[in-house]
Motif scaffolding. Structure first.
Motif, PDB file in Angstrom:
ATOM      1  N   GLY A  15      35.870  48.348  45.167  1.00 45.28           N
ATOM      2  CA  GLY A  15      36.541  47.135  44.710  1.00 45.28           C
ATOM      3  C   GLY A  15      37.911  47.035  45.350  1.00 45.28           C
ATOM      4  N   TYR A  16      38.749  46.186  44.801  1.00 40.88           N
ATOM      5  CA  TYR A  16      40.095  45.999  45.349  1.00 40.88           C
ATOM      6  C   TYR A  16      41.110  45.994  44.209  1.00 40.88           C
ATOM      7  CZ  TYR A  16      37.818  44.838  49.719  1.00 40.88           C
ATOM      8  OH  TYR A  16      37.063  44.900  50.849  1.00 40.88           O
ATOM      9  N   GLY A  17      42.238  46.689  44.452  1.00 39.16           N
ATOM     10  CA  GLY A  17      43.285  46.792  43.457  1.00 39.16           C
ATOM     11  C   GLY A  17      44.184  45.580  43.438  1.00 39.16           C
ATOM     12  N   PRO A  18      45.269  45.653  42.653  1.00 37.40           N
ATOM     13  CA  PRO A  18      46.176  44.506  42.511  1.00 37.40           C
ATOM     14  C   PRO A  18      46.855  44.099  43.808  1.00 37.40           C
ATOM     15  CG  PRO A  18      47.072  46.476  41.463  1.00 37.40           C
ATOM     16  CD  PRO A  18      45.655  46.781  41.797  1.00 37.40           C
ATOM     17  N   LEU A  19      46.999  45.048  44.735  1.00 38.64           N
ATOM     18  CA  LEU A  19      47.614  44.738  46.031  1.00 38.64           C
ATOM     19  C   LEU A  19      46.570  44.537  47.116  1.00 38.64           C
ATOM     20  CD1 LEU A  19      50.591  47.287  45.929  1.00 38.64           C
ATOM     21  CD2 LEU A  19      50.594  44.854  45.302  1.00 38.64           C
ATOM     22  N   ASN A  20      45.345  44.273  46.688  1.00 43.01           N
ATOM     23  CA  ASN A  20      44.213  44.052  47.594  1.00 43.01           C
ATOM     24  C   ASN A  20      43.869  45.293  48.419  1.00 43.01           C
ATOM     25  OD1 ASN A  20      42.191  42.207  48.352  1.00 43.01           O
ATOM     26  ND2 ASN A  20      43.233  41.816  50.303  1.00 43.01           N
ATOM     27  N   GLU A  21      44.207  46.457  47.875  1.00 47.14           N
ATOM     28  CA  GLU A  21      43.869  47.703  48.553  1.00 47.14           C
ATOM     29  C   GLU A  21      42.496  48.188  48.073  1.00 47.14           C
ATOM     30  OE1 GLU A  21      45.766  49.074  44.708  1.00 47.14           O
ATOM     31  OE2 GLU A  21      45.902  47.394  46.129  1.00 47.14           O
ATOM     32  N   PRO A  22      41.702  48.826  48.949  1.00 47.36           N
ATOM     33  CA  PRO A  22      40.377  49.314  48.543  1.00 47.36           C
ATOM     34  C   PRO A  22      40.480  50.414  47.482  1.00 47.36           C
ATOM     35  CG  PRO A  22      40.557  49.204  50.936  1.00 47.36           C
ATOM     36  CD  PRO A  22      41.943  49.021  50.394  1.00 47.36           C
ATOM     37  N   VAL A  23      39.641  50.311  46.433  1.00 55.28           N
ATOM     38  CA  VAL A  23      39.557  51.330  45.387  1.00 55.28           C
ATOM     39  C   VAL A  23      38.087  51.609  45.118  1.00 55.28           C
ATOM     40  CG1 VAL A  23      41.748  50.666  44.318  1.00 55.28           C
ATOM     41  CG2 VAL A  23      39.610  49.595  43.547  1.00 55.28           C
ATOM     42  N   ILE A  24      37.816  52.718  44.440  1.00 56.25           N
ATOM     43  CA  ILE A  24      36.447  53.075  44.101  1.00 56.25           C
ATOM     44  C   ILE A  24      36.299  53.077  42.582  1.00 56.25           C
ATOM     45  CG2 ILE A  24      34.625  54.809  44.325  1.00 56.25           C
ATOM     46  CD1 ILE A  24      37.598  55.040  46.627  1.00 56.25           C
ATOM     47  N   ASP A  25      35.412  52.241  42.074  1.00 54.89           N
ATOM     48  CA  ASP A  25      35.123  52.185  40.639  1.00 54.89           C
ATOM     49  C   ASP A  25      33.957  53.130  40.336  1.00 54.89           C
ATOM     50  OD1 ASP A  25      37.038  50.139  39.977  1.00 54.89           O
ATOM     51  OD2 ASP A  25      35.707  48.724  40.999  1.00 54.89           O
ATOM     52  N   ILE A  26      34.096  53.961  39.305  1.00 53.17           N
ATOM     53  CA  ILE A  26      33.048  54.916  38.961  1.00 53.17           C
ATOM     54  C   ILE A  26      32.698  54.813  37.481  1.00 53.17           C
ATOM     55  CG2 ILE A  26      33.664  56.550  40.790  1.00 53.17           C
ATOM     56  CD1 ILE A  26      35.121  58.217  38.698  1.00 53.17           C
ATOM     57  N   LYS A  27      31.492  55.259  37.132  1.00 56.32           N
ATOM     58  CA  LYS A  27      31.024  55.292  35.749  1.00 56.32           C
ATOM     59  C   LYS A  27      30.418  56.656  35.472  1.00 56.32           C
ATOM     60  CE  LYS A  27      29.728  50.370  35.836  1.00 56.32           C
ATOM     61  NZ  LYS A  27      28.605  49.408  35.680  1.00 56.32           N
ATOM     62  N   VAL A  28      30.661  57.178  34.248  1.00 58.32           N
ATOM     63  CA  VAL A  28      30.093  58.468  33.867  1.00 58.32           C
ATOM     64  C   VAL A  28      29.127  58.268  32.702  1.00 58.32           C
ATOM     65  CG1 VAL A  28      32.089  59.782  34.648  1.00 58.32           C
ATOM     66  CG2 VAL A  28      32.000  58.952  32.283  1.00 58.32           C
ATOM     67  N   LYS A  29      28.254  59.261  32.528  1.00 58.94           N
ATOM     68  CA  LYS A  29      27.250  59.165  31.459  1.00 58.94           C
ATOM     69  C   LYS A  29      27.832  59.532  30.097  1.00 58.94           C
ATOM     70  CE  LYS A  29      23.535  60.441  34.691  1.00 58.94           C
ATOM     71  NZ  LYS A  29      22.546  61.484  35.056  1.00 58.94           N
ATOM     72  N   ASP A  30      28.623  60.596  30.049  1.00 60.10           N
ATOM     73  CA  ASP A  30      29.172  61.094  28.780  1.00 60.10           C
ATOM     74  C   ASP A  30      30.628  60.634  28.645  1.00 60.10           C
ATOM     75  OD1 ASP A  30      30.132  62.549  26.622  1.00 60.10           O
ATOM     76  OD2 ASP A  30      28.926  64.313  27.106  1.00 60.10           O
ATOM     77  N   LYS A  31      30.859  59.564  27.876  1.00 60.04           N
ATOM     78  CA  LYS A  31      32.196  59.001  27.736  1.00 60.04           C
ATOM     79  C   LYS A  31      33.164  59.976  27.065  1.00 60.04           C
ATOM     80  CE  LYS A  31      30.499  54.234  27.400  1.00 60.04           C
ATOM     81  NZ  LYS A  31      30.466  53.002  26.573  1.00 60.04           N
TER      82      LYS A  31
END
Length: 423
Positions: free
Chosen positions: A150-166
């Motif tokens: 995805g992209y952060g507030p300054l339009n920089e590339p970021v990686i969004d992740i999800k885990v199984k055990d919150k």
């Protein structure tokens, strides 16, 4: 005289470039498994954990992981391909220690998130794996294909992740606020982002000074780690380097002898036009080697066979052209008119023949596998280069000599005066 000077300049410049660059080009050709020696392995992939499945995406990413591991071992350009729904074929040339490579290749990709929490104070020049010694999360803790760019507030590339055990993720991030949580693939650190806050929804965002390519690589690595596959060796075949070297040496010797015979035949049959045709064949061969190096193609024995076949087709193109010119001369045309008519009529014949061969090669490449694809690719490249050199280049050089009146007698084309029928 201008046309003769142009002819001489073109030939000398081309010959100089070929003579200067050929040794380096030959050393830059990448040899395949059957020529350099090495081995190939066929793996069958299966899930590490019950309930998981082998998907096309997980198979592709596991193949990418294998290629990276092979490169890390210092092997020369490994070839990794997927087959069917659960198989991966690995070909590695120039391997000296097969046991070590086998052991390293079949281990599943190990993705871990590590911290320095509770680790000893790092020694001077400590490696990242020593600094971040505590494993906090492993690949199977993440949602399958849950990582995205995805992209952060300054339009920089970021990686969004999800885990199984919150809850587990919340405990880890709460304990490591203000500290680094490093991402490792095997023992190589990919990134070490800082934990900014406790994360309770099972989602997180990895940010840093990443390019879009680096962000995509980390995303793919996390997704691969969430889909670990076990690799079982089903088949392997070793190819000795000595056998490959002997095969290449004999093939090269046969090719050189055949080429010399062809060049002598062309010169004997067609005189000066035969010399021009021979020069076109030499340029054609040099260009093919250049394409191999620039495009980073791998030369295999089937590729060598296509190489030789392509030269034969190039010779055929020159023979058709010169025979058409000789026919026009025998029919009483002037040299200039005969060359123009012969080039024109031969061009249509040569183009039709080559286009049909390209179509066959394209079908072979589209539906074939392995050596068949390699053969088809080399053949297609050969034909394209043949049209450029043995049609356009030779026609251009021949026209320069004719218009410069260096070629103005029938006998210079191998036609006797007694064979000419005046119209």
């Amino acid at each position: 005289m201008k046309r003769i000077a142009t002819f001489i300049i073109v030939v000398l410049v081309a010959a100089g470039i070929m003579g200067w660059s050929t040794p380096g080009l030959l050393n830059g050709v990448r040899l395949g498994l059957d020529l350099k020696g090495g081995f190939e392995i066929l793996y069958e992939a299966s899930p590490l954990e019950a309930g998981q499945k082998v998907t096309k995406q997980s198979l592709t990413r596991t193949a990418e992981s294998l290629e990276k591991r092979a490169n890390a071992l210092g092997t020369s350009e490994p070839e990794v391909t997927t087959e069917g729904t659960n198989r991966i074929r690995l070909k590695i040339a120039g391997v000296t220690n097969e046991a070590e490579v086998r052991k390293k290749m079949k281990e599943p990709a190990s993705l871990t998130f590590r911290s320095a929490d509770g680790c000893k104070a790092p020694a001077e020049n400590a490696q990242p794996k020593d600094i971040y010694c505590k494993v906090e999360l492993v690949g199977s803790d993440f949602v399958e294909n849950g990582a995205s760019v995805g992209y952060g507030p300054l339009n920089e590339p970021v990686i969004d992740i999800k885990v199984k055990d919150k809850k587990k993720f919340a405990d880890v991030t709460k304990r490591l606020i203000g500290k680094n949580l490093a991402i490792f693939l095997d023992e190589t650190m990919l990134s070490d982002p800082t934990v900014r806050q406790e994360l309770t929804d099972g989602k997180a965002q990895i940010s840093g000074s990443y390019s879009i390519e680096e962000a995509k690589q980390i995303r793919d690595t996390i997704n691969l780690g969430a889909l670990p596959l076990k690799l079982t060796e089903k088949y392997s075949q070793s190819v000795g380097a000595t056998l490959g070297k002997q095969s290449l040496q004999k093939t090269v010797e046969a090719g050189i002898i055949g080429s010399i015979v062809i060049l002598l035949f062309m010169i004997a049959m067609y005189r000066l036009p035969g010399i021009i045709a021979s020069f076109g064949l030499i340029v054609h061969t040099w260009l093919l080697i250049l394409v191999f190096v620039w495009a980073d193609f791998t030369l295999t024995l089937p590729g060598v066979a296509a190489f030789i076949l392509g030269i034969g087709m190039a010779v055929d193109a020159n023979i058709i052209t010169n025979e058409r010119i000789r026919e026009e001369i025998r029919n009483g045309r002037s040299i200039t008119s005969a060359v123009k008519a012969g080039n024109k009529s031969s061009f249509r014949t040569i183009l039709d023949s080559n286009i049909t061969t390209i179509i066959v090669g394209a079908v072979m490449f589209a539906f074939g596998t392995g050596a068949v694809k390699g053969f088809a690719l080399v053949l297609i490249v050969e034909i394209v280069l043949s049209i450029l050199t043995n049609v356009y280049l030779t026609h251009f050089l021949l026209s320069l000599l004719v218009k410069g009146e260096l070629l103005k007698k029938p006998k210079q084309f191998g036609v006797k005066e007694s064979e000419i029928n005046a119209l």
